[in-house]
Design a protein around this motif. Structure first.
Motif, mmCIF file in Angstrom:
data_model
loop_
_atom_site.group_PDB
_atom_site.id
_atom_site.type_symbol
_atom_site.label_atom_id
_atom_site.label_comp_id
_atom_site.label_asym_id
_atom_site.label_seq_id
_atom_site.Cartn_x
_atom_site.Cartn_y
_atom_site.Cartn_z
ATOM 1 N N GLU A 53 37.044 -98.857 9.382
ATOM 2 C CA GLU A 53 36.242 -98.200 8.356
ATOM 3 C C GLU A 53 35.334 -97.058 8.970
ATOM 4 O O GLU A 53 34.742 -96.164 8.112
ATOM 5 N N HIS A 56 37.577 -94.808 12.799
ATOM 6 C CA HIS A 56 38.166 -94.045 12.025
ATOM 7 C C HIS A 56 37.526 -92.376 12.027
ATOM 8 O O HIS A 56 36.816 -91.984 11.139
ATOM 9 N N ASP A 58 38.318 -90.100 9.392
ATOM 10 C CA ASP A 58 38.719 -89.839 8.387
ATOM 11 C C ASP A 58 39.070 -90.764 7.577
ATOM 12 O O ASP A 58 40.188 -91.017 6.499
ATOM 13 N N ALA A 60 40.672 -93.282 4.894
ATOM 14 C CA ALA A 60 41.494 -93.781 3.007
ATOM 15 C C ALA A 60 40.715 -94.966 2.920
ATOM 16 O O ALA A 60 39.528 -95.949 3.315
ATOM 17 N N ASN A 65 46.260 -96.800 -4.702
ATOM 18 C CA ASN A 65 46.770 -96.005 -4.151
ATOM 19 C C ASN A 65 47.581 -96.695 -2.948
ATOM 20 O O ASN A 65 48.328 -96.245 -2.379
ATOM 21 N N PHE A 66 46.409 -96.728 -2.233
ATOM 22 C CA PHE A 66 46.427 -96.818 -0.621
ATOM 23 C C PHE A 66 47.214 -98.805 -0.203
ATOM 24 O O PHE A 66 48.245 -98.851 0.468
ATOM 25 N N ASP A 101 44.973 -104.079 -1.794
ATOM 26 C CA ASP A 101 43.864 -103.876 -1.054
ATOM 27 C C ASP A 101 42.592 -104.966 -1.425
ATOM 28 O O ASP A 101 42.045 -105.217 -0.609
ATOM 29 N N ARG A 264 48.635 -96.948 7.173
ATOM 30 C CA ARG A 264 47.888 -95.762 5.866
ATOM 31 C C ARG A 264 46.971 -95.458 6.194
ATOM 32 O O ARG A 264 47.081 -94.617 5.699
ATOM 33 N N PHE A 265 45.860 -95.088 7.324
ATOM 34 C CA PHE A 265 44.657 -94.402 7.215
ATOM 35 C C PHE A 265 45.359 -93.265 8.036
ATOM 36 O O PHE A 265 44.657 -92.155 7.905
ATOM 37 N N ASP A 266 46.038 -93.029 9.325
ATOM 38 C CA ASP A 266 47.205 -92.300 9.326
ATOM 39 C C ASP A 266 48.236 -92.702 10.532
ATOM 40 O O ASP A 266 48.234 -93.440 10.984
ATOM 41 N N ASN A 593 51.960 -89.393 4.664
ATOM 42 C CA ASN A 593 49.803 -89.526 4.980
ATOM 43 C C ASN A 593 49.506 -89.142 5.847
ATOM 44 O O ASN A 593 48.630 -89.444 7.131
ATOM 45 N N MET A 595 47.466 -86.246 8.474
ATOM 46 C CA MET A 595 45.989 -85.566 8.849
ATOM 47 C C MET A 595 46.377 -84.439 8.378
ATOM 48 O O MET A 595 47.305 -83.270 8.721
#
Length: 748
Positions: A53, A56, A58, A60, A65-66, A101, A264-266, A593, A595
């Motif tokens: 967080e 990164h 960008d 998420a 949804n995550f 989450d 899931r972040f990318d 997912n 970018m």
């Protein structure tokens, strides 16, 4: 695709910022308990999400949804073929779909614990399924079919339905093997040499099994014998698969869960458990400290699968492929038995610092037991490194450089790196008198960003190579500041759909300068992001902390000097050539997912103006490809492969299956000429390699195999044609005239 573009040591500023913030977190100062303790897993979750967080490019938002994305990826990773879980399991799991989450924030492991315990239970049940199914013959006269489109298939409703799915899946596998055996026996009877590719099982047979089969093959086998053989072979394969699965412990499965969160972040943010981090370092640097042998697990045994050329085991000439390792001893210490041990643990015992001794007790291929002493050394994995070859056409010499990845070792400045090695190869080719160079970046998944700038600098005078942008910051331009041009002659870059990341930076820079011509697939992979590897152990205080591994996370995006990103779009080839995988979805743009694409301000640069016939060469190549029957056939083959990829239902009736396979084989015959294609080019090694080959037979064999593959490569042939078109007309005319005169003399 495992890709890293590590952006110089200046980027460690980011790590320092994260460290400074983390010192205030009480949870990270705790002392971790043994690796089976859930407290370590909880800490890893907290640490992982905290670092991502804040680090990164960008990140998420970790919301419902995550959570849904994690749920989907994780369940898919546990059971991709839907052959372990049943619908009631999924009904239990799906309750957590929007709660993951919250569980991450609360360090709650209940979802993971539920899925792990259930998976272990289902795996044990599945063992009984396949053993029972393979205990009796299949009836191949029944008309039934099996759908392999697992994504769209529902989960089995109960254990009975699941076992039926296993039965059909195994039946399809054995049916395929059985029809192959029948055909091979018929071909042998009719004096036909079958060119069908052997199954993995056949390729892995021991010398004893091959000798036994040779005796058995003297007489034709009955259908019943062949059917029994296929079941025995399938049983052996499944036993080996479940042995491998059995080697995985709870930590391995937790790593799967953690990676479902990270990715899931990318797609390129990954968690590396300790062993994976070490393997990643080896892949990036191309070297390790050890004995120089590749190992593989065979049932409870660890077998030598290959010796790395030039390594201490290879130099010692005592250890051989096929040897079984029974015990391992460190120097004069007592040997430790490794039979039944996890492969990674065996590797750890054999690897070690340069100059130390390891003693291996091995069972040789002939059955004898031998103790072999080996002094560990630095082992260079030769396949990682750049290599070059010379090819002649119309009296002109050209050079081709193959670069498998952009390797570097940041910890050791004296180690090899791609930038230095390419400079050496270019010099060698210049000294050999080449008139053009091909850089082959096909299947190159990326690597070090520093080496890209160095390599691009060999071909341009000076100027920007790539632009980098961090979150919330202005772009930074990375320059080649050396005015020296190592090669100013004709240049071609070869790429394909698997050329990614660092490969795309180099291809984009060469294209934007109009310095060389890019040929290959319609576009490259499309990865325009930068990753840094962050050691997670640095965030935890206390000497008794266990190894937490590392995190590879996306910290920046890179952009072409023209301002556009290569993200999703990749690099479009100046000359797009049909390839077999042109219509399959396999690029960054096909990942849900990934970018987004964007652009920034362009950098200032000057076009290369020393290549007068640049556009003519591109037009000539496009015309050749459009009129080339082989390329037309490749495109037709690609469409057929795409169509075949969408056909997922297979008959389990032997007569119908045979008919379907025969139809496929008949259609495939049309494309057989592609595999048999041979160009008229001759490839040869440079003088330095010819000298090395005198003492290194393995290197000689590897280069001969490479040259053989180049001689069958229609894409390399077209790259040479492009270099021909880039030559000044006077040089081409002179060499063609000389060749015609020479031919005339020979004929007379």
């Amino acid at each position: 695709m495992n890709i890293l573009i590590q952006y110089m040591k200046r980027n460690y500023k980011l790590v320092l910022v994260v460290i400074a913030v983390s010192l205030g977190l009480f949870a990270f100062t705790s002392i971790l308990k043994p690796k089976t303790d859930p407290e370590k897993d909880k800490m890893l979750l907290e640490l992982l999400t905290f670092v991502i967080e804040r680090g990164h490019y960008d990140p998420a938002v970790i919301d419902d949804n995550f959570s849904k994305g994690i749920y989907k990826d994780y369940i898919e990773a546990l059971d991709p073929s839907k052959r372990f879980f049943i619908q009631s399991d999924i009904d239990e799991f799906v309750v957590f779909e929007t709660q993951i989450d919250d569980q991450i924030r609360n360090k709650d492991l209940s979802f993971f614990n539920l899925t792990y315990d259930r998976l272990v239970k289902r795996l044990n049940e599945s063992k009984e399924f396949y053993k029972d199914i393979l205990a009796k013959p299949f009836d191949y006269s029944i008309k039934e079919d099996f759908n392999t489109d697992y994504d769209k298939l529902p989960y089995a409703k109960n254990a009975t339905e699941l076992k039926e799915k296993w039965r059909k899946q195994i039946k399809l596998s054995t049916l395929s093997s059985l029809t192959d055996k029948i055909k091979m026996q018929e071909d042998k009877k009719n004096g036909v040499v079958s060119d069908k590719i052997k199954s993995v099982d056949e390729l892995n047979k021991t010398k004893e099994e091959i000798a036994t089969e040779a005796k058995e093959n003297e007489a034709p086998k009955s259908f019943e014998q062949l059917e029994k053989e296929t079941r025995e072979s399938s049983l052996k394969s499944l036993n080996e698969y479940f042995d491998f699965i059995g080697d995985l412990d709870q930590n391995d499965w937790f790593s799967v869960f953690v990676n479902a969160i990270a990715t899931r972040f990318d797609p390129h943010t990954n968690y590396f458990p300790p062993d994976e981090k070490e393997r990643f370092d080896v892949s990036m640097s191309g070297k390790l400290e050890g004995i120089g042998a590749r190992l593989q697990k065979k049932n409870d045994y660890t077998e030598i699968s290959e010796l790395i050329s030039g390594g201490p085991a290879w130099r010692g000439k005592e250890l051989e492929s096929g040897d079984i390792i029974i015990k391992v001893a460190q120097g004069n210490a007592e040997p430790v038995e490794v039979v039944g041990m996890h492969l990674d643990d065996v590797v750890k015992k054999i690897k070690g610092p340069k100059g130390t001794e390891v003693r291996l007790t091995v069972k040789k291929v002939d059955g004898t037991i031998k103790i072999i002493s080996i002094i560990r050394d630095i082992v260079e994995i030769e396949e990682t490194y750049a290599k070059s070859s010379i090819v002649e056409k119309n009296g002109l010499k050209y050079g081709i450089i193959n670069l498998p990845k952009f390797y570097i070792d940041f910890e050791n400045n004296d180690s090899r790196d791609a930038g230095k090695d390419i400079a050496i190869e270019v010099d060698r080719l210049k000294n050999a008198g080449v008139q053009g160079i091909i850089m082959d970046l096909r299947d190159n998944g990326g690597g070090s960003l520093k080496t890209v700038v160095d390599i691009a600098g060999l071909f341009i005078e000076d100027g920007p190579v790539v632009q980098i942008k961090s979150a919330g910051k202005k772009q930074e331009v990375l320059y080649d500041k050396d005015k020296k041009i190592q090669w100013d002659g004709p240049l071609v870059i070869m790429q394909n759909s698997f050329s990614a990341s660092a490969s795309e930076i180099l291809a984009a820079a060469i294209q934007d300068y109009r310095r060389g011509i890019i040929i290959g697939s319609k576009q490259s992979y499309g990865k325009g992001t930068v990753q840094n590897v962050i050691d997670l152990n640095q965030f935890v205080r206390g000497s008794s902390v266990g190894d937490l591994g590392a995190l590879k996370t996306t910290t920046q995006k890179f952009y072409r000097i023209t301002g556009g990103s290569t993200q999703l779009e990749g690099v479009s080839s100046d000359v797009a050539i049909p390839d077999r995988y042109a219509y399959l979805k396999m690029g960054e743009r096909d990942i849900d997912n990934a970018m987004p694409w964007d652009k920034i301000e362009p950098a200032q640069f000057k076009f290369w103006d020393k290549q007068d016939n640049f556009d003519v060469a591109i037009d000539n190549s496009k015309k050749r490809i459009a009129s080339n029957d082989k390329f037309k056939l490749i495109d037709e083959n690609a469409k057929w492969i795409d169509q075949r990829n969408k056909e997922n239902v297979y008959s389990l009736n032997i007569d119908q299956f045979k008919a379907e396979q025969k139809a496929i084989e008949e259609k495939a015959k049309k494309y057989k000429s592609l595999a048999d294609y041979k160009n008229s080019l001759q490839f040869s090694s440079l003088p330095n390699e010819l000298e090395a080959m005198k003492v290194d037979v393995s290197l000689k064999e590897k280069r001969e195999r490479w040259h053989e593959s180049l001689s069958k490569d229609i894409y390399v042939e077209e790259a040479i044609n492009v270099l021909d078109d880039l030559q000044p007309n006077a040089i081409v005319k002179k060499n063609v005239d000389n060749k015609l005169k020479k031919d005339k003399v020979v004929k007379s």
